[in-house]
Design an enzyme around this catalytic site. Structure first.
Site, PDB file in Angstrom:
ATOM      1  N   CYS A 347      40.274  44.750  35.420  1.00  0.00           N
ATOM      2  CA  CYS A 347      40.968  45.024  36.364  1.00  0.00           C
ATOM      3  C   CYS A 347      40.235  43.920  37.813  1.00  0.00           C
ATOM      4  O   CYS A 347      41.303  43.367  38.374  1.00  0.00           O
ATOM      5  CB  CYS A 347      40.966  46.392  36.822  1.00  0.00           C
ATOM      6  SG  CYS A 347      39.472  47.130  37.733  1.00  0.00           S
ATOM      7  N   HIS A 397      38.966  51.135  39.354  1.00  0.00           N
ATOM      8  CA  HIS A 397      40.595  50.230  38.885  1.00  0.00           C
ATOM      9  C   HIS A 397      41.469  49.625  40.456  1.00  0.00           C
ATOM     10  O   HIS A 397      41.062  50.265  41.454  1.00  0.00           O
ATOM     11  CB  HIS A 397      41.392  51.631  38.439  1.00  0.00           C
ATOM     12  CG  HIS A 397      42.619  50.592  37.817  1.00  0.00           C
ATOM     13  ND1 HIS A 397      42.419  49.330  36.716  1.00  0.00           N
ATOM     14  CD2 HIS A 397      43.613  50.644  38.232  1.00  0.00           C
ATOM     15  CE1 HIS A 397      43.278  49.404  36.319  1.00  0.00           C
ATOM     16  NE2 HIS A 397      44.310  48.957  36.985  1.00  0.00           N
ATOM     17  N   HIS A 409      48.641  45.093  37.218  1.00  0.00           N
ATOM     18  CA  HIS A 409      46.961  45.248  36.587  1.00  0.00           C
ATOM     19  C   HIS A 409      46.780  44.451  35.640  1.00  0.00           C
ATOM     20  O   HIS A 409      47.503  44.417  34.714  1.00  0.00           O
ATOM     21  CB  HIS A 409      46.532  46.460  36.747  1.00  0.00           C
ATOM     22  CG  HIS A 409      47.545  47.254  36.854  1.00  0.00           C
ATOM     23  ND1 HIS A 409      47.255  48.430  36.097  1.00  0.00           N
ATOM     24  CD2 HIS A 409      48.846  48.169  35.896  1.00  0.00           C
ATOM     25  CE1 HIS A 409      47.603  49.915  34.724  1.00  0.00           C
ATOM     26  NE2 HIS A 409      48.569  48.772  34.822  1.00  0.00           N
TER      27      HIS A 409
END
Length: 434
Positions: A347, A397, A409
């Site tokens: 991420c 995240h 993402h």
């Protein structure tokens, strides 16, 4: 609801990670291999049983031979005792024969020196009468004959004893030869028995090895079945998550359609009223309308997504559309733990790479990227802003906002770069990069 969806998403990502791992064998393969090991183990057991039967047969043969050997030893002991007794008899006879022979030889020497007739004449002359003379001659003859017969008898006895001794010796020799033969047989049987014991031990080792292999296969099978059960549960969880996402999307779409219909209805009503007013208004009213339009002009310069009070919100210092355009190039790129290139992103590696492409340097990890700008609420986020999940200082995240409640993402292992929405997985806060 969003937290539950987040939990399901995490379970689904784990499941997908497991699903992409190649499975070497299936349950049937394990059963087939375990059955094969059972056959091999049973075969080894049968071979051991056969070897044990042969060993027992050899032990019986050895025991029978040992019994024969014991009998021979008893015969040998008896014959040895008889032989010793006969030898003593022979020795005694030899002594007596030697003494008799000495006496006979002495008489013979006397006969040779004096002559047998002289002795007989002396006996006759010395006799008192004829009858006495005849008696003396007969007595002397009887003595001589008796000596000769005794010597002959002793010699015959000696020969008989020697014959018996020779027979004994022959029997002893046969016994000795039999003993040697039995010893050879026992040696051969014991050698075979030793070989069979070695074979049996080797078979036992093979059996133990096969049983270990079978146990290992059974453990692998259990692990495989547990993994399959886990994957099935994860797939079910992922299915439920997808169904909830679809339901949320459908609900959002229905809500948006309803609001749009309401807006259209309101606009049509306003348009009708405006048309009626225009038809009956005069020049002064037109002037007021123009003034009203001038007053509304400043609002057209304000972004409709801006909050009512954004005094503390910094202006966007980067080109959000350029960031979004760059990010969309990598849709479908697989998630790779620690990945920072188009070969695979995690991420924070994805956000760092995209921002670098438009000339903005971000730290490598998620919790450091939080401090690359000013914190704003997720409702204030525009295209190009960063979205974070978790509490500040320990986020787990990060994504790039697209606007309209959507973001792009690199999700989790087993997935790829994709677009998602707040309704599916809602962020905690946003950061506008300065």
């Amino acid at each position: 609801m969003k937290k539950r969806i987040l939990s399901v998403l995490l379970v689904s990502s784990i499941a997908l990670t497991s699903i992409v791992t190649p499975t070497l064998v299936v349950a049937d393969d394990f059963d087939s291999k375990i059955e094969q090991k059972d056959q091999e183990i049973n075969n080894l057991k049968n071979q051991q049983a056969d070897a044990q039967a042969q060993i027992e047969a050899l032990e019986n043969d050895v025991a029978a031979i040992n019994e024969k050997a014991e009998a021979l030893l008893e015969q040998q002991s008896t014959l040895n005792a008889d032989s010793a007794k006969l030898q003593k008899e022979i020795d005694d006879l030899n002594v007596r024969i030697e003494k008799r022979e000495e006496a006979i030889q002495k008489q013979a020497r006397d006969v040779q020196v004096n002559g047998q007739s002289t002795n007989f004449i002396d006996a006759v002359l010395e006799a008192d009468s004829l009858t006495d003379a005849i008696g003396r001659v007969q007595a002397m003859t009887t003595i001589v004959n008796a000596n000769n017969e005794l010597v002959q008898q002793q010699k015959a006895d000696q020969e008989a004893v020697k014959t018996k001794k020779n027979e004994n010796d022959k029997k002893l020799k046969e016994i000795e030869e039999n003993k040697l033969e039995l010893e050879k047989q026992v040696g051969t049987l014991q050698s075979k028995q030793a070989d069979l014991n070695v074979l049996k031990a080797d078979l036992a080792l093979q059996q133990s090895s096969k049983e270990d292999e079978k146990a290992d296969l059974e453990k692998q099978k259990e692990s495989y079945q547990a993994e399959q059960a886990r994957i099935a549960a994860a797939e079910e969880a992922a299915k439920l998550a997808r169904e909830r996402e679809e339901a949320a999307k459908t609900e959002s779409s229905t809500s948006n359609t309803t609001e749009a219909n309401k807006a259209n209805t309101s606009n049509e009503s306003n348009s009708s009223e405006s048309s009626t007013t225009t038809g009956t208004s005069n020049t002064d009213n037109n002037s007021e309308t123009n003034n009203s339009v001038e007053k509304e002009t400043p609002k057209q310069d304000t972004d409709v997504d801006e909050p009512k009070n954004n005094t503390n919100v910094p202006s966007q210092s980067v080109n959000g559309s350029a960031i979004v355009s760059e990010a969309m190039k990598y849709l479908g790129t697989p998630y790779v733990w620690g990945g920072t290139t188009p070969n695979g992103f995690d991420c924070s590696g994805f956000t760092q790479y995209v921002f670098a492409k438009v000339g903005i340097s971000l730290p490598r990890v998620t919790y450091e990227q939080e401090y690359s700008g000013t914190v704003i609420s997720i409702n204030e986020a525009k295209a190009g802003d960063l979205l974070f999940w978790g509490s500040r200082g320990s986020t787990h995240h990060v994504a790039i906002a697209l606007g309209g409640g959507q973001y792009i993402h690199a999700p989790t292992p087993g997935q790829s770069v994709s677009v998602s929405s707040y309704s599916y997985y809602s962020p905690s806060f946003a950061v506008r990069v300065n």
